[in-house]
Scaffold this active site. Structure first.
Site, short mmCIF file in Angstrom:
data_model
loop_
_atom_site.label_atom_id
_atom_site.label_comp_id
_atom_site.label_asym_id
_atom_site.label_seq_id
_atom_site.Cartn_x
_atom_site.Cartn_y
_atom_site.Cartn_z
N LYS A 49 118.89 5.55 21.96
CA LYS A 49 119.92 4.76 22.63
C LYS A 49 120.29 5.42 23.95
O LYS A 49 120.65 6.60 23.99
CB LYS A 49 121.18 4.66 21.75
CG LYS A 49 122.18 3.63 22.24
CD LYS A 49 121.64 2.20 22.18
CE LYS A 49 122.18 1.41 21.01
NZ LYS A 49 121.45 0.16 20.79
N THR A 79 118.67 2.76 16.93
CA THR A 79 119.40 3.24 18.10
C THR A 79 120.89 2.90 17.96
O THR A 79 121.74 3.61 18.49
CB THR A 79 118.82 2.64 19.40
OG1 THR A 79 119.05 1.24 19.42
CG2 THR A 79 117.34 2.95 19.53
N ARG A 114 120.34 20.54 64.96
CA ARG A 114 120.38 19.19 64.39
C ARG A 114 121.37 19.19 63.24
O ARG A 114 121.80 20.24 62.76
CB ARG A 114 118.99 18.76 63.90
CG ARG A 114 118.43 19.65 62.81
CD ARG A 114 117.12 19.06 62.20
NE ARG A 114 116.67 19.89 61.07
CZ ARG A 114 115.66 19.59 60.28
NH1 ARG A 114 114.96 18.49 60.47
NH2 ARG A 114 115.32 20.39 59.27
N GLN A 116 113.33 23.19 53.45
CA GLN A 116 112.72 23.99 52.38
C GLN A 116 113.36 25.37 52.30
O GLN A 116 113.59 25.89 51.20
CB GLN A 116 111.20 24.16 52.64
CG GLN A 116 110.36 22.94 52.30
CD GLN A 116 110.13 22.03 53.48
OE1 GLN A 116 111.00 21.94 54.37
NE2 GLN A 116 109.01 21.35 53.50
N HIS A 171 118.40 11.81 57.22
CA HIS A 171 118.28 11.98 58.66
C HIS A 171 119.49 11.42 59.41
O HIS A 171 119.93 10.30 59.16
CB HIS A 171 117.02 11.27 59.16
CG HIS A 171 115.77 11.71 58.48
ND1 HIS A 171 115.38 13.03 58.43
CD2 HIS A 171 114.81 11.02 57.81
CE1 HIS A 171 114.23 13.12 57.76
NE2 HIS A 171 113.87 11.92 57.37
#
Lengths: 287, 287, 287, 287
Positions: free
Chosen positions: B12, B57, B171, B214, B242
């Site tokens: 479930k 379930t 940025r 990263q 972005h």
């Protein structure tokens, strides 16, 4: 019968502008979603495709970005007024401008680092017909999710042939508040007004011993009006997010309002207006 | 060639349980979304529809509610272990149980009044093969949206024939963090561990001068492992949301990283693992 | 203990590319959502932020658009292979490429006019380690919503202390199918294969007198494998979209499976694999 | 100044009812989402929490199910009228009823097997003030996604200081149509009317050589009114789903409207009304 063009409007919706401003090493962040709708002398573009009266929606988007640079972004109500007045003033064919802004809140984590708060979204809806014309400012919020785990009753209602609901003296009351409030003028301390109105909504929700969600809604609107002299009308839309106490008797357990199933659909939906009856209504301010 | 049944599981999903507990007039609230998957001796049900090995379930859902009543809801990792061990112990046909829980945070507004915080969602993923068998606990969070308005560079990358991106020394770096971390054992101070891991993620995101997303991801995982001895592996999935600096030159304006367009799609997607190399991997703990 | 970098990948997700091709006045339309993940020699970018091994995700996006122009878009499996092989071949630091594509179907309304069909979304997931390396193609679909209004039973299941569900000899069976199937090779008549596999899923769903959703799932996978020699493994994920017969007795009415409440949450979730046991498993093909 | 209650309404939203009817072995399926709003003598419930005038939203939900059993579900306009009239007739405190219905289409796969079509959602919005009072029926659709790959121009527009858009003689025109149309009476061949109106929308979208989306919108409304004598007013809301031709020149390629990027936000939003000027407006019919 003649087929004619009726009310219409157009514009750029959901321009997502983020504005950073620097106070030395400390940055400030504003994060908006701006939607513009313009109307005016737009018969030709509909009837023949003649675009001579049309300011492209792409230019409207550019204006949002350029104004964010030129004027900065103050309170969203002011930014909306600035944009709306500009569009009406700049082109004779544009008679009415509507600017809707949603602002997402961020919490500071460092001089230039932020975490999105995820609390409610602050909103503004501004109309302007230009200098000397009609103008209005409606502020508000969406997605303010609140819950009282007691202090809510529901009984004494109509029982018709399709009624199976049992009256209750104690239930969870939960809702996601969408509230909008109309200001008396286009000039106010928007930020302080917003915080006060938000606080009133929360206080009234928490403080009302509720016999129905309608009663709670009315108290929320009433509290905003009573505390915020700059506001003349409040509109509330409040889904009743049902929390059903689970029947645990088959498992040999009681359930004294301890375990609930939070349902999705269907839900009750309560909508209402609370206003100062001395002020003329302004249907055009809201849509 | 023979057509055969391969790996399978069932259960479930998304039982929405809300638990109120009372400390005199002061109420406490827990709000969970619980998903269960069971597997074991399930060949017959697939091949012939014989349900003799199948715990419905619906019964799993009932168990969530009954356990919330009987045991209360402590930390979600413990509630998950309780449920997972129960299912494996209760039926000989059920060999493996997986319980995934999301918890929504609420902030107190009064003794029995709450506002949903909207900050990140806390998660837990528990596996159990029962007493003496394999068990694992993975904690985590989703929807932790963070942004640095400076302190992020991106340059020195490969330039192939399809590269048009300009290198940048400044940025916005923004992402919505999904993090999961595997615990060394099934016994820990889950609540304190969660707050510490969350704090480490935020500290490393804010504190890393980033040359690539990263690098930031790795520092986030590394900081969690370095500070949280109870955690042996961290998996991070971080979309690069972005924010493009808008070119305002056509309007005679500069834009020194002040006005950005927040884009929806496409987005970069950075996924990575940071781990203690002395601990065996546990692929089954994560899915 | 040493903290080390584990498995990782990165790429541009959800590039929405639409390709028009002209056959005289008749246009053809393809509408894709392309997500790329690359991995390889990526230690440096994580550990120090040195991007010398990193092909920007922006370049990956450009490649999708350029390849759509240069090569056109054939079957999505071929387009995925083309992209995946390109990335691995083009840069020595990129060892593995994964390309996931969703295609939205449109129906023709005129020579250059189309209506989005809204039927299921066709998918492909391609992996390539480059020439001579491992390659795999998994095709599939999502959002195939099906319902049988009879021909479904559920009984003979385990009854534990938390079981209240009544056995039934007649119920609605409804689900939203997510199916993926692995091909034996990277060369097939993808379009015909897709239509055949889709037809098999529908035929088996409609044609199986079901004693459990697991049985239906198995028959669906089995039918695909039996009819499609090019396919060696099928994975299915099928939420049980519960439709509860409403108790109308309080209103003096029977309800012989005529009126149902379609519930949202919780739902059963059945997941299973059907495969040719003569073919080695390929876990890397699926994620 | 006196604080007073203004316009208000309440009801059960999004009751998901599925109705099966049997024609021998052949089953028929209807799948609706029903939302009810009632208003009338509701001062007391707001001001004091006295629920004597309130029919519970739970009873409204029950009524939907009971009526589906008792009367079957014919056209959604008729089912909405049946419900709306019932609520006003049944309780003196309920003066006005609004019933909004969305219907999801299914395609037959077998005598009792169906596939959800995924094409547009059909809608109806019914108001009733009871026998002798105001009544209205607005039909419509949402999520009709259409695209022309040529035959669309945009030029001759205003160029202000923030305009950078280049005029174009050929572009993709794509939108997701939300259309609603008001009927002259509460009695019509709803099913045929719907199919005709839908066809008119598609024909006009495909058949109009467009100089602006406004022109296309007007032609769509006009065509519905011209062909469907039973309809007196059409309201359309059409987002301009921008498809931008990708600049491939950096890669040495031209792009003669072959490769497009499908953008999410921002988008143009065009809203307009086309009506028979001989018929009085009916603002209350639409909200």
């Amino acid at each position: 019968m003649a087929i004619v063009l009726g009310p219409n409007r157009y514009g750029k919706a959901e321009t997502r502008v983020v504005r950073v401003s620097r106070d030395g090493a400390t940055h400030h962040l504003r994060d908006l979603n701006v939607s513009i709708s313009l109307s005016g002398d737009m018969d030709a573009v509909h009837l023949t495709g003649d675009n001579a009266a049309v300011l492209p929606t792409d230019s409207q988007k550019n204006t949002v970005f350029a104004f964010a640079r030129k004027h900065g972004i103050g309170e969203i109500e002011d930014f909306g007024l600035l944009l709306a007045r500009h569009f009406v003033a700049s082109q004779p064919t544009i008679r009415h401008a509507r600017v809707e802004i949603a602002e997402y809140a961020w919490e500071r984590q460092g001089p230039h680092s932020f975490v999105r708060s995820g609390r409610e979204v602050r909103t503004a809806l501004v109309h302007s017909d230009g200098p000397g014309g009609r103008e209005s400012v409606v502020s508000g919020l969406t997605d303010l999710v609140v819950l009282n785990s007691t202090g809510s009753e529901f009984h004494g209602f109509i029982r018709d042939e399709y009624t199976t609901l049992e009256p209750t003296r104690d239930r969870i009351l939960a809702t996601s508040v969408t509230a909008r409030w109309r200001h008396r003028s286009t000039d106010a301390a928007w930020g302080r007004s917003y915080e006060r109105a938000r606080r009133c909504l929360l206080e009234a929700f928490a403080g009302t011993h509720s016999l129905s969600l309608q009663q709670t809604l009315y108290q929320m609107g009433r509290h905003v009006l009573a505390e915020c002299g700059e506001i003349c009308e409040v509109r509330l839309s409040m889904p009743n997010r049902h929390h059903f106490a689970v029947d645990l008797a088959p498992f040999g357990m009681d359930n004294d309002n301890e375990v609930f199933f939070a349902a999705d659909r269907p839900y009750g939906l309560i909508e209402g207006t609370v206003l100062d009856d001395a002020v003329p209504t302004a249907p055009g301010a809201w849509s």
